[in-house]
Design a protein around this motif. Structure first.
Motif, PDB file in Angstrom:
ATOM      1  N   VAL A   1       1.199  -1.711   0.355  1.00 10.87           N
ATOM      2  CA  VAL A   1      -0.036  -0.281   0.201  1.00 10.87           C
ATOM      3  C   VAL A   1       0.835   1.132   0.656  1.00 10.87           C
ATOM      4  O   VAL A   1       1.821   1.107   0.761  1.00 10.87           O
ATOM      5  N   PHE A   2       0.236   1.948  -0.985  1.00  7.67           N
ATOM      6  CA  PHE A   2       1.620   3.731  -1.278  1.00  7.67           C
ATOM      7  C   PHE A   2       0.685   4.389  -1.360  1.00  7.67           C
ATOM      8  O   PHE A   2      -0.241   3.638  -1.586  1.00  7.67           O
ATOM      9  N   ASP A   3       1.401   5.995  -0.653  1.00  2.00           N
ATOM     10  CA  ASP A   3      -0.117   7.153  -1.072  1.00  2.00           C
ATOM     11  C   ASP A   3       0.054   7.858  -2.579  1.00  2.00           C
ATOM     12  O   ASP A   3       1.124   7.208  -3.029  1.00  2.00           O
ATOM     13  N   LYS A   4       0.723   8.705  -2.766  1.00  2.00           N
ATOM     14  CA  LYS A   4       0.084   9.926  -3.723  1.00  2.00           C
ATOM     15  C   LYS A   4       1.740  10.129  -3.924  1.00  2.00           C
ATOM     16  O   LYS A   4       1.859  10.255  -5.676  1.00  2.00           O
TER      17      LYS A   4
ATOM     18  N   LYS B   1       5.094   6.689  -0.910  1.00  2.00           N
ATOM     19  CA  LYS B   1       5.902   6.220   0.081  1.00  2.00           C
ATOM     20  C   LYS B   1       4.655   4.947   0.557  1.00  2.00           C
ATOM     21  O   LYS B   1       3.599   4.970   0.812  1.00  2.00           O
TER      22      LYS B   1
ATOM     23  N   LYS C   1       3.063   2.642   3.078  1.00  2.00           N
ATOM     24  CA  LYS C   1       2.398   2.410   4.155  1.00  2.00           C
ATOM     25  C   LYS C   1       2.268   1.087   4.542  1.00  2.00           C
ATOM     26  O   LYS C   1       1.764   0.731   6.008  1.00  2.00           O
TER      27      LYS C   1
ATOM     28  N   ILE D   1       1.591   8.349  -9.562  1.00  2.00           N
ATOM     29  CA  ILE D   1       0.790   7.986  -9.055  1.00  2.00           C
ATOM     30  C   ILE D   1      -0.833   8.397 -10.340  1.00  2.00           C
ATOM     31  O   ILE D   1      -1.403   7.502 -10.641  1.00  2.00           O
TER      32      ILE D   1
ATOM     33  N   TRP E   1      -7.714   1.793  -6.165  1.00  2.00           N
ATOM     34  CA  TRP E   1      -7.303   3.201  -6.087  1.00  2.00           C
ATOM     35  C   TRP E   1      -8.526   2.996  -4.664  1.00  2.00           C
ATOM     36  O   TRP E   1      -9.560   2.830  -4.852  1.00  2.00           O
TER      37      TRP E   1
ATOM     38  N   GLN F   1      -6.984   7.856   0.161  1.00  2.00           N
ATOM     39  CA  GLN F   1      -5.931   8.184  -1.025  1.00  2.00           C
ATOM     40  C   GLN F   1      -4.666   7.672  -0.729  1.00  2.00           C
ATOM     41  O   GLN F   1      -3.383   8.488  -1.074  1.00  2.00           O
ATOM     42  N   CYS F   2      -4.676   5.674  -0.595  1.00  2.00           N
ATOM     43  CA  CYS F   2      -3.024   5.220  -1.435  1.00  2.00           C
ATOM     44  C   CYS F   2      -3.972   4.530  -2.315  1.00  2.00           C
ATOM     45  O   CYS F   2      -5.016   4.067  -2.765  1.00  2.00           O
TER      46      CYS F   2
END
Length: 664
Positions: A287-290, A293, A295, A330, A368, A373-374
């Motif tokens: 799992v990664f964000d915009k 990074k 998570k 992203i 998404w 927002q990940c």
């Protein structure tokens, strides 16, 4: 791959014939056949397409569109029918899953997606029901294949006709490398069977009666619920107001209740799974964000890439995107979110123990998560065989029990073995085909040599082990010739000079036998013997031999006497009469002529005059009304025959020298 080139060959052969394919491939300078799993240069396919346009006189876009249609049918015939049919329930889903099909084929063909270099597809729905199809490819100029393939699939699988037109064509900057990016507008028109069309075109009264009949079967309360339920579940892409009749058609009755088309999932108020179980149950997920990074990550991927245990590190430091070839942002990922993503670990960021191993590839889907927002990347190791598993020092146990990758590795191991066997058989088949072709060529050479020594029907009978019966010919014309003063020439020359002189002369005479269609019986020293009307009886035997004799006199002028340096002189004698013909001997069998006609023809030659054609009375009778110039020689004493009235053949009044010599 050879599969593409084989398909192109099949199309040309099937529609235009073997000769057209042979002409096309010779112009393109490519081989005649291709191995299915063998990799060939793109230039070969491009050359074949280019030459096909020139040979057939058809524009490239039409050739490629036809190839696209044929390629779809060729794939179905080659065993991919069920695979293609199950890609999607409608055209949108079918196109959306084409990249997944290429991903599977990369496993089958023992190649990575980059090695296969397959095109990529992305599709977008429009509010009016049309679609925008985005086509990406490294191979420029082949985009017209796409309407052919998609159009054939739409008609065959979904019974709809589509029209496709290019609305945009660019060099796609977003992708790694300068890829061709074509955008097609796809509009579709359903095709109804004749029976259904007749139902739609029937009278309104008939439809009204049908509606009333269904209304009577449903109570008003259930009918109202059905209308509301169908209205809520309408198509959001292209909303259409449903008629009363269409609403009723959407209802399926099961027992006493009513089951409506559509499905609404129910979600729990909170997620009933703890973080530890989630990371263990899905060992290969991230799992990664915009900002890319990280998570969260599964336990197995953490074990292989320890850097992921540091939450907040950027994903693109440890991985690169192999497929689709998009920048690691992203926004790019969201644009291709319906595609399968393949990640590859970066060697410089891997532990020391991994430095010598092949890099790990992961394949999976992106999801998404709007509230967080990940982006969730659900993936599995991309492994094609047990060998690849061992190379990375991994084990089946590293993959979750529920992950079908475990089964795929084992199944694909067997399939790869079968493919290797299939490839070997294909190579052996190709070798046998080439050997068979060479054998056929050698057979033709052998037969040509045999037919030069014996008449074709006689040679065939001897090959079959049959006895050749002697045949009687009631009328034929025989010619003998010899070289004047040949004995003196032999006495004054080296043997090789005699051989060269005779070979030069006989080559000219042999060509004339083909021009005038007469049969060469034999040569003995300087004597040359031919016959007309044997072994195939023809009414024009005398004319053919007469024209051949005139050609001999002309041809002899081109052969030099090795003693004097002047052109040689020959005597020619011709006689017409009956003969018996048959094969004598078993070793070096010869087709020989027997009878007094042979003797008289030989006497005409031996009693002849240099550079003249000596005719017997019977030969003269056959030629006197055939437009030949003939002069009378008178009565002469012939050895063994007494006095005979003979003639000289001068020329053919109706034929030119070029026609006699067989020159254009």
């Amino acid at each position: 791959y050879g599969f593409i080139n084989t398909c192109l060959k099949s199309l040309v052969v099937e529609k235009y014939g073997e000769e057209t394919w042979e002409k096309l491939r010779l112009q393109a300078g490519v081989q005649d056949s291709f191995l299915t799993f063998e990799v060939y240069k793109d230039e070969i396919t491009m050359q074949l397409v280019d030459k096909a346009c020139k040979v057939l006189g058809v524009p490239a876009d039409i050739v490629l569109r036809e190839f696209g249609k044929y390629f779809f049918e060729f794939c179905k015939r080659s065993g991919y029918d069920h695979m293609l049919r199950t890609l999607g329930g409608n055209l949108y889903e079918f196109i959306e899953n084409l990249d997944a099909l290429h991903s599977y084929l990369s496993l089958s063909y023992q190649a990575s997606l980059t090695e296969m270099n397959a095109p990529s597809f992305r599709v977008e729905k429009n509010e009016d029901g049309s679609m925008h199809l985005h086509y990406y490819s490294d191979r420029r100029g082949l985009c017209h294949i796409v309407p052919g393939i998609i159009g054939a699939a739409a008609l065959d699988f979904f019974n709809i006709e589509i029209s496709m037109k290019i609305v945009n064509q660019t060099e796609e900057e977003e992708r790694t490398g300068k890829k061709e990016h074509i955008v097609f507008l796809v509009t579709q028109n359903p095709l109804f069977p004749c029976k259904e069309r007749n139902e739609f075109s029937s009278s309104s009264q008939c439809l009204a009666d049908s509606e009333k009949q269904i209304e009577n079967q449903l109570n008003k309360e259930d009918l109202e619920k059905a209308k509301n339920a169908n209205g809520d579940r309408g198509n959001s892409v292209c909303p259409v107001k449903k008629s009363h009749w269409k609403t009723l058609r959407g209802i399926i009755t099961l027992g006493k209740g009513k089951l409506l088309r559509g499905f609404d999932p129910i979600y729990p108020k909170s997620l009933w799974i703890d973080t530890k179980t989630f990371c263990n149950g899905l060992p290969f997920h991230m799992v990664f964000d915009k900002e890319l990074k990280v998570k969260q990550a599964g336990v197995s991927i953490q074990k292989i890439v320890p850097g992921l245990q540091t939450m907040g590190i950027c994903l693109d430091q440890y991985f690169r995107i192999v497929h689709p070839e998009v920048p690691f942002t992203i926004s790019s990922i969201q644009k291709f979110i319906n595609s399968q993503f393949v990640f590859q670990t970066r060697r410089e960021m891997m532990p020391e123990s991994w430095k010598e191993r092949p890099m790990l590839e992961l394949r999976g889907q992106m999801m998404w998560m709007e509230p967080l927002q990940c982006m969730l990347y659900l993936c599995s190791p991309l492994l094609r065989s047990l060998h690849e598993l061992e190379e990375r020092q991994m084990h089946i146990a590293d993959i979750a029990p529920h992950d079908v990758t475990r089964d795929l590795i084992l199944l694909n191991q067997q399939r790869l073995a079968e493919m290797e066997l299939s490839s070997q058989l294909e190579r052996k088949k190709e070798e046998l085909r080439i050997l068979s072709k060479h054998l056929e060529e050698e057979k033709k050479k052998t037969e040509a040599l045999l037919y030069a020594m014996l008449p074709q029907h006689v040679a065939n009978q001897l090959k079959e082990g049959k006895r050749v019966e002697a045949g009687e010919f009631k009328e034929c014309t025989i010619l003998f010739s010899d070289v004047v003063t040949f004995t003196n020439i032999c006495a004054q020359c080296e043997p090789i000079q005699i051989v060269l002189m005779l070979n030069s002369m006989y080559l000219r005479f042999d060509r004339l036998t083909t021009v005038h269609d007469v049969y060469k019986v034999e040569t003995i020293g300087d004597a040359y013997m031919v016959v007309g009307g044997v072994p195939v009886p023809v009414p024009t035997h005398a004319e053919r031999v007469a024209n051949f004799a005139l050609g001999m006199i002309m041809a002899a002028k081109g052969v030099q006497n090795p003693v004097s340096g002047n052109p040689i002189q020959i005597r020619v004698g011709i006689h017409t009469g009956p003969v018996l013909a048959g094969v004598v001997g078993e070793k070096m069998p010869r087709y020989c002529l027997f009878g007094d006609t042979v003797n008289i023809a030989s006497r005409m030659e031996s009693h002849g005059v240099p550079s003249k054609i000596h005719l017997s009375s019977s030969a003269y009778q056959c030629l006197k009304y055939k437009n030949f110039e003939i002069t009378e020689r008178g009565e002469i004493e012939v050895k063994g025959k007494g006095k005979m009235h003979t003639y000289f053949l001068i020329r053919n009044k109706s034929a030119t020298e070029n026609e006699i010599m067989g020159r254009p």
